[in-house]
Design an enzyme around this catalytic site. Structure first.
Site, PDB file in Angstrom:
ATOM      1  N   GLU A 116       0.828  -1.208   0.000  1.00 19.09           N
ATOM      2  CA  GLU A 116       0.000   0.000   0.000  1.00 19.09           C
ATOM      3  C   GLU A 116       0.864   1.260   0.000  1.00 19.09           C
ATOM      4  OE1 GLU A 116      -4.092  -0.646   2.111  1.00 19.09           O
ATOM      5  OE2 GLU A 116      -2.590  -1.735   3.268  1.00 19.09           O
ATOM      6  N   GLU A 136      -4.575  -8.984   3.822  1.00 20.00           N
ATOM      7  CA  GLU A 136      -5.251  -8.563   5.060  1.00 20.00           C
ATOM      8  C   GLU A 136      -6.520  -9.347   5.385  1.00 20.00           C
ATOM      9  OE1 GLU A 136      -2.915  -4.857   3.887  1.00 20.00           O
ATOM     10  OE2 GLU A 136      -3.932  -6.507   2.876  1.00 20.00           O
TER      11      GLU A 136
END
Length: 721
Positions: A116, A136
């Site tokens: 990210e 995640e």
């Protein structure tokens, strides 16, 4: 010397500030790292001598993502303020909206929050074979640093949803083809290329691209909605009881309809909601529970080192033996497979070859690697090859005298250092080894079927097994990609003992008039892959009938005796093995409920005669779950009380990996603590008053219920380890 943890910045003569993340081993984004990144990016943005910025990870790894320890702290305290502000303050404001271009120099891995951060940079330069992904969802949350918005804009919506929903990582080579990586260069050139790229952006030779504002790969709104519709169907299929998959799709859709920044804000809000969900708590618990299994008091903390295991003999080439041999061969360990005659030996060899062929056909193994593995394999009919093996694993039928004779024989022919292991699932290890003089070398190596696929290895320690042997077997387990859990010696050990009430409770319910297919359906809806009757069919009912008396001898005070399995076998139904059990098994199609089995069930009901007033009981789905699984919890309490496992979390991970208890529920003990020991105790007490001692609450459960304690809270002073 302690390795330095922190973020550093060096400004070169070229005007490029190199910001380096240092947090061994994978440069995880702990709170001090995030604070350091904010400080260095502010500094770089304000300094006049900085033209451009490169973000890199120390020691050849970009970043493995957010520090999972923070999730654990939040779960313990319920304090969301422990989660640092990253998505807007750091990723959007300081990185992506920086007036100075930022380039990510990616080596090794960029996972979760690491990827990210890289996606918020204005370009990404990577070395070959770097691992990229957003895993995640495996922890019950969604990407929280803008990943739900930037990945679709960089690789396209279809690929992004596939990667995120399936937690699928890709290589930097694939990332380059997709547009996630801008340049693929040799490892030694990553930093220099990144510096040059950053300067080229700063000086107008390359475009200044902000991922969050790109729309070229999103497609039309109607195309996006069609992709998201498919994604919702996928989520329903792969995660029916988990909230994070559907929440993730909603967040992605928000960004497509209202813009990337709106999506980032929605993502941050949903992320915080999910962090405190039961699903996230369960999955994070399982993550740490698996880590904890590698710590065994008086074994891993006394300075011993595992001895190399290069050659293993497996005795018995049946389903279990051939699976164990396959698992060892796949990790380049030489295997000698022994059988009692040529016919059985050929069957065993063919089973191993079939296992390899199946892995190749499913893309799990290359033909070359399968060939190499099989070159390490040899079948024998005697013990002549046993003189130089490092370990023997006995995997014959559950017959005490046979196993005792085998151990007496192998003790004579094997070297004095050779580990003597049994794959028994029901017989006391002390009994197996009682005729030998090498009791310190005897250990249980209990695999789960199919042994080359199931991830759990129960290592069973008797009162005589040496610490060295336990450590050696733990190392072998890890080498063959199993999770080794060390347990004490008792009938059924940890997993099979804890779960023996599972099928018995189901039989009781069926004999009380509850539809057996409904029972299976309710239990699979709860999250187990197979209901108790499906599981019985898969294992083969002959096994259930054979082990029943062994359990009855030790745990007879809390067993339910049903004639159903015997009636089933008498009618020629042995489950999947012969194509008929409770279900019909036809090649190429899913198992189908067999209505004709109901006459056998009816006969069993008449023989047991436990239906109140001769009428079927009425139960809700919730009551079915409780009547099936609360007795399992009750037996887990006895396992904890007797010290069969080192810690409660070991039983959790064993239940998840050995019995496929849903990981998002955290394992059998964690789930029970979530439900509440007092509630479970009261329900079992009431059930025992109605249906007898099978449901009688254990002393351990009663104590914890009465004292307001969690089942996992206190370890028994007794120990079988």
């Amino acid at each position: 010397m302690a390795k330095k943890i922190g973020v550093t910045m060096e400004v070169g003569n070229d005007g490029v500030a190199v910001i380096t993340i240092s947090n061994p081993p994978v440069n995880s984004l702990a709170s001090p790292i995030i604070s350091g990144l904010k400080e260095k990016f502010r500094d770089a943005n304000q300094r006049n001598d900085v033209k451009a910025i490169v973000l890199i990870g120390n020691n050849g790894r970009f970043s493995g993502g957010f520090d999972i320890n923070v999730f654990q702290q939040v779960h313990k305290t319920g304090d969301l303020s422990l989660m640092p502000e990253v998505s807007v303050e750091l990723v959007c404001n300081l990185m992506e909206d920086s007036r100075k271009p930022v380039v990510a120099a990616v080596e090794g891995l960029a996972l979760g929050g690491g990827l990210e951060l890289a996606m918020a940079c204005h370009a990404r330069v990577a070395a070959p074979k770097a691992q990229l992904g957003l895993p995640e969802l495996t922890l019950g949350v969604i990407p929280g640093f803008g990943g739900t918005q930037r990945l679709p804009r960089l690789v396209g919506l279809a690929k992004a949803t596939d990667m995120i929903l399936l937690s699928k990582s890709i290589s930097s080579e694939e990332g380059h083809k997709l547009g996630l990586i801008d340049a693929l260069v040799p490892p030694g050139d990553v930093l220099s290329t990144s510096r040059k790229w950053a300067l080229d952006i700063a000086e107008g030779r390359k475009p200044f691209l902000q991922s969050l504002h790109r729309t070229d790969k999103i497609g039309s709104l109607s195309e996006a909605r069609a992709i998201l519709k498919n994604s919702r169907q996928l989520a329903k299929k792969i995660a029916p009881n988990m909230p994070q998959h559907h929440a993730c799709i909603e967040v992605i859709e928000e960004g497509i309809i209202h813009g990337g920044y709106s999506g980032v804000l929605k993502e941050a809000e949903v992320f915080k909601q999910l962090v405190l969900s039961d699903t996230a708590k369960g999955l994070v618990h399982v993550f740490f529970a698996q880590r904890a299994t590698s710590k065994v008091p008086n074994v891993t903390d006394v300075g011993l080192k595992p001895r190399p295991i290069k050659k293993v003999a497996v005795i018995g080439g049946g389903l279990m033996g051939s699976g164990i041999a396959t698992a060892l061969l796949l990790s380049n360990i030489r295997v000698v497979l022994k059988e009692i005659n040529s016919e059985f030996l050929m069957k065993g060899i063919k089973s191993v070859e079939a296992n390899m062929k199946s892995l190749v056909s499913r893309g799990k193994l290359t033909q070359d690697k399968a060939g190499k593995a099989l070159s390490l394999f040899k079948g024998v009919l005697d013990y002549t090859e046993f003189n130089d093996v490092d370990m023997v694993i006995e995997a014959v039928i559950e017959n005490i005298q046979l196993k005792q004779n085998i151990f007496k024989e192998i003790e004579k022919v094997c070297s004095p250092h050779c580990i003597l292991a049994s794959n028994t699932s029901t017989i006391d290890l002390d009994v197996i080894g009682e005729k030998t003089n090498s009791k310190d070398r005897i250990v249980g190596a209990h695999f789960f079927s199919p042994a080359h696929l199931m991830p759990l290895l129960e290592i069973v320690r008797s009162k005589n097994t040496s610490a060295q042997v336990i450590l050696d077997l733990m190392a072998v387990g890890k080498a063959i990609k199993k999770v080794p859990v060390v347990v004490g010696n008792c009938i059924g050990f940890a997993v099979n003992r804890t779960f023996f009430p599972y099928s018995q409770a189901a039989h009781m319910l069926a004999n009380l008039g509850v539809d057996l297919f409904r029972i299976d359906s309710v239990i699979t809806s709860f999250g187990l892959p197979l209901g108790p009757f499906q599981l019985g069919d898969l294992a083969g009912h002959g096994i259930g009938l054979a082990v029943g008396p062994i359990y009855a001898k030790v745990y007879g005070d809390r067993m339910f005796r049903s004639p159903m399995t015997e009636l089933l076998l008498k009618s020629g139904r042995n489950g999947k093995i012969n194509g008929r059990g409770y279900y019909i098994y036809e090649k190429g199609s899913k198992p189908k409920p067999d209505p004709s089995v109901l006459s056998i069930v009816e006969k069993s009901r008449k023989l047991t005669n436990i239906m109140p007033g001769g009428k079927p009981i009425s139960v809700t789905d919730k009551e079915i779950v409780e009547m099936i699984l609360f007795p399992v919890v009750n037996e887990a309490c006895r396992v904890l009380d007797e010290g069969v496992v080192i810690r409660a979390s070991d039983l959790d991970i064993a239940s998840v990996l050995g019995m496929s208890f849903p990981s998002y529920r955290g394992g059998i003990v964690f789930w029970a603590d979530t439900v509440g020991p007092k509630y479970i105790y009261e329900r079992l007490k009431k059930l025992s008053e109605t249906y007898g001692s099978f449901f009688k609450p254990s002393r351990y459960l009663e104590e914890r219920a009465m004292n307001g304690m969690l089942l996992s809270e206190s370890k028994s002073s007794r120990s079988k380890l």
